[in-house]
Design a protein around this motif. Structure first.
Motif, PDB file in Angstrom:
ATOM      1  N   ASN A  53     -15.767 -10.128   9.437  1.00 33.79           N
ATOM      2  CA  ASN A  53     -16.640  -9.909  10.590  1.00 33.79           C
ATOM      3  C   ASN A  53     -15.858  -9.424  11.806  1.00 33.79           C
ATOM      4  OD1 ASN A  53     -18.769 -10.677   8.977  1.00 33.79           O
ATOM      5  ND2 ASN A  53     -18.617 -12.814   9.581  1.00 33.79           N
ATOM      6  N   GLY A  54     -14.951  -8.479  11.564  1.00 29.77           N
ATOM      7  CA  GLY A  54     -14.219  -7.807  12.622  1.00 29.77           C
ATOM      8  C   GLY A  54     -13.003  -8.527  13.156  1.00 29.77           C
ATOM      9  N   GLN A  55     -12.707  -9.717  12.642  1.00 31.53           N
ATOM     10  CA  GLN A  55     -11.595 -10.515  13.154  1.00 31.53           C
ATOM     11  C   GLN A  55     -10.576 -10.785  12.040  1.00 31.53           C
ATOM     12  OE1 GLN A  55     -11.398 -11.270  16.481  1.00 31.53           O
ATOM     13  NE2 GLN A  55     -13.218  -9.962  16.515  1.00 31.53           N
ATOM     14  N   PRO A  56      -9.281 -10.915  12.405  1.00 32.34           N
ATOM     15  CA  PRO A  56      -8.292 -11.271  11.374  1.00 32.34           C
ATOM     16  C   PRO A  56      -8.732 -12.536  10.640  1.00 32.34           C
ATOM     17  CG  PRO A  56      -7.193 -10.691  13.418  1.00 32.34           C
ATOM     18  CD  PRO A  56      -8.670 -10.766  13.728  1.00 32.34           C
ATOM     19  N   PHE A  57      -8.470 -12.547   9.332  1.00 30.27           N
ATOM     20  CA  PHE A  57      -8.949 -13.615   8.469  1.00 30.27           C
ATOM     21  C   PHE A  57      -7.792 -14.094   7.603  1.00 30.27           C
ATOM     22  CE2 PHE A  57     -11.577 -14.571   4.473  1.00 30.27           C
ATOM     23  CZ  PHE A  57     -11.959 -15.820   4.908  1.00 30.27           C
ATOM     24  N   GLY A  58      -7.396 -15.322   7.777  1.00 28.28           N
ATOM     25  CA  GLY A  58      -6.281 -15.863   7.002  1.00 28.28           C
ATOM     26  C   GLY A  58      -4.976 -15.190   7.386  1.00 28.28           C
ATOM     27  N   ALA A  59      -3.920 -15.575   6.733  1.00 29.18           N
ATOM     28  CA  ALA A  59      -2.599 -15.013   7.003  1.00 29.18           C
ATOM     29  C   ALA A  59      -2.381 -13.769   6.146  1.00 29.18           C
ATOM     30  CB  ALA A  59      -1.529 -16.048   6.686  1.00 29.18           C
ATOM     31  N   PRO A  60      -1.761 -12.724   6.701  1.00 27.99           N
ATOM     32  CA  PRO A  60      -1.392 -11.561   5.867  1.00 27.99           C
ATOM     33  C   PRO A  60      -0.495 -12.023   4.726  1.00 27.99           C
ATOM     34  CG  PRO A  60      -0.994 -11.117   8.192  1.00 27.99           C
ATOM     35  CD  PRO A  60      -1.320 -12.579   8.082  1.00 27.99           C
ATOM     36  N   HIS A  61      -0.504 -11.271   3.643  1.00 26.49           N
ATOM     37  CA  HIS A  61       0.314 -11.661   2.499  1.00 26.49           C
ATOM     38  C   HIS A  61       1.029 -10.442   1.936  1.00 26.49           C
ATOM     39  CE1 HIS A  61       1.593 -14.331  -0.697  1.00 26.49           C
ATOM     40  NE2 HIS A  61       1.316 -13.367  -1.556  1.00 26.49           N
ATOM     41  N   THR A  62       2.289 -10.631   1.541  1.00 24.01           N
ATOM     42  CA  THR A  62       3.077  -9.569   0.923  1.00 24.01           C
ATOM     43  C   THR A  62       3.234  -9.859  -0.560  1.00 24.01           C
ATOM     44  OG1 THR A  62       4.252  -9.139   2.987  1.00 24.01           O
ATOM     45  CG2 THR A  62       5.291  -8.353   0.963  1.00 24.01           C
ATOM     46  N   PHE A  63       2.838  -8.879  -1.359  1.00 28.96           N
ATOM     47  CA  PHE A  63       2.968  -8.950  -2.821  1.00 28.96           C
ATOM     48  C   PHE A  63       4.178  -8.115  -3.216  1.00 28.96           C
ATOM     49  CE2 PHE A  63      -1.474  -9.713  -1.908  1.00 28.96           C
ATOM     50  CZ  PHE A  63      -1.812 -10.737  -2.775  1.00 28.96           C
ATOM     51  N   ALA A  64       5.088  -8.700  -3.983  1.00 29.58           N
ATOM     52  CA  ALA A  64       6.348  -8.036  -4.335  1.00 29.58           C
ATOM     53  C   ALA A  64       6.139  -6.933  -5.370  1.00 29.58           C
ATOM     54  CB  ALA A  64       7.345  -9.062  -4.865  1.00 29.58           C
ATOM     55  N   GLY A  65       6.842  -5.815  -5.160  1.00 27.90           N
ATOM     56  CA  GLY A  65       6.979  -4.782  -6.172  1.00 27.90           C
ATOM     57  C   GLY A  65       5.778  -3.896  -6.432  1.00 27.90           C
ATOM     58  N   VAL A  66       4.818  -3.805  -5.530  1.00 24.38           N
ATOM     59  CA  VAL A  66       3.664  -2.926  -5.745  1.00 24.38           C
ATOM     60  C   VAL A  66       3.744  -1.798  -4.723  1.00 24.38           C
ATOM     61  CG1 VAL A  66       1.163  -2.750  -5.807  1.00 24.38           C
ATOM     62  CG2 VAL A  66       2.274  -4.848  -6.544  1.00 24.38           C
TER      63      VAL A  66
END
Length: 178
Positions: free
Chosen positions: A110-123
Motif C-alpha cells: 500500500n505504497g509504504q516499505p514493507f518488512g526488511a529488504p532481503h538479499t538472496f545470494a547468487g541470483v
C-alpha cells in the motif's frame, strides 16, 4: 474466471485449481513488479506469482498465520518473510536489483516499505527463459500447485527499480493503463 473489480480483476478459485500464465518476459537486472491482490483468506501455502528458469525458482507466496497470511518471497531455496498481508485489496510492489553478484528485493505494501529488504545470494541476470513461463495464482512443479484463492488485479512490470514516491503514487492514484 473473470470477476470484476473496476472491471479487470481475475478471480482465482483455489478448489478449482485456477491459474493464469503470462508469456515469458525478461526482467532487466533492475526491475519492479507490482500487483493488486485480495486474498480469500489463509488456506495453506498459496502462490501469487512464480517463475522457473535455467535452474532458478522465484515465488511470491502467502502462508497462513492465524486469520491472516504472511507474504514471503522464495528464491532458489531461500525464503524471506516480509510480514502479514492484511485483509482486503492490497497493493504490492517489489523492487529487484540483480545487477551485482546477488539479488536484493525490497517490498512495499500500500505504497509504504514493507518488512526488511532481503538479499538472496547468487541470483543475477535478466530472469528470462522462453521455456519457463510466468504463472499467476500457482507455481509450476511438474504440474501446478500452491493455488491462490482470491483476486489479482493490475499486474505491472517495470524495467527499473521504482523509487518509494512512484510506488506510493501508484497506490494512491487510479491509472489509465492504456
Amino acid at each position: 474466471m473473470n470477476d470484476f473489480y473496476m472491471y479487470r480483476a481475475l478471480k482465482f478459485v483455489r478448489d478449482d485449481a485456477d491459474y493464469a500464465t503470462l508469456p515469458d518476459f525478461a526482467l532487466s537486472p533492475k526491475a519492479t513488479l507490482e500487483l493488486w491482490v485480495n486474498s480469500a483468506g489463509p488456506d495453506g501455502t498459496q502462490c501469487l506469482l512464480s517463475k522457473k528458469w535455467s535452474g532458478n525458482d522465484f515465488r511470491v507466496l502467502l502462508e497462513p498465520n492465524g486469520v491472516l497470511n504472511e507474504l514471503k518471497i522464495y528464491l532458489n531455496g531461500a525464503e524471506h518473510n516480509f510480514g502479514n498481508l492484511g485483509l482486503g485489496y492490497q497493493h504490492l510492489a517489489f523492487t529487484i536489483d540483480s545487477s551485482g553478484t546477488d539479488c536484493t528485493i525490497k517490498a512495499y505494501k500500500n505504497g509504504q516499505p514493507f518488512g526488511a529488504p532481503h538479499t538472496f545470494a547468487g541470483v543475477t541476470g535478466n530472469w528470462s527463459d522462453p521455456a519457463g513461463i510466468w504463472v499467476l495464482g500457482a507455481r509450476e512443479s511438474g504440474g501446478y500447485t500452491d493455488h491462490f484463492g482470491g483476486l489479482i488485479d493490475e499486474v505491472a512490470v517495470y524495467d527499473t527499480t521504482l523509487n518509494a514516491d512512484s510506488i506510493n503514487s501508484h497506490y494512491l492514484k487510479a491509472r489509465n493503463m492504456q
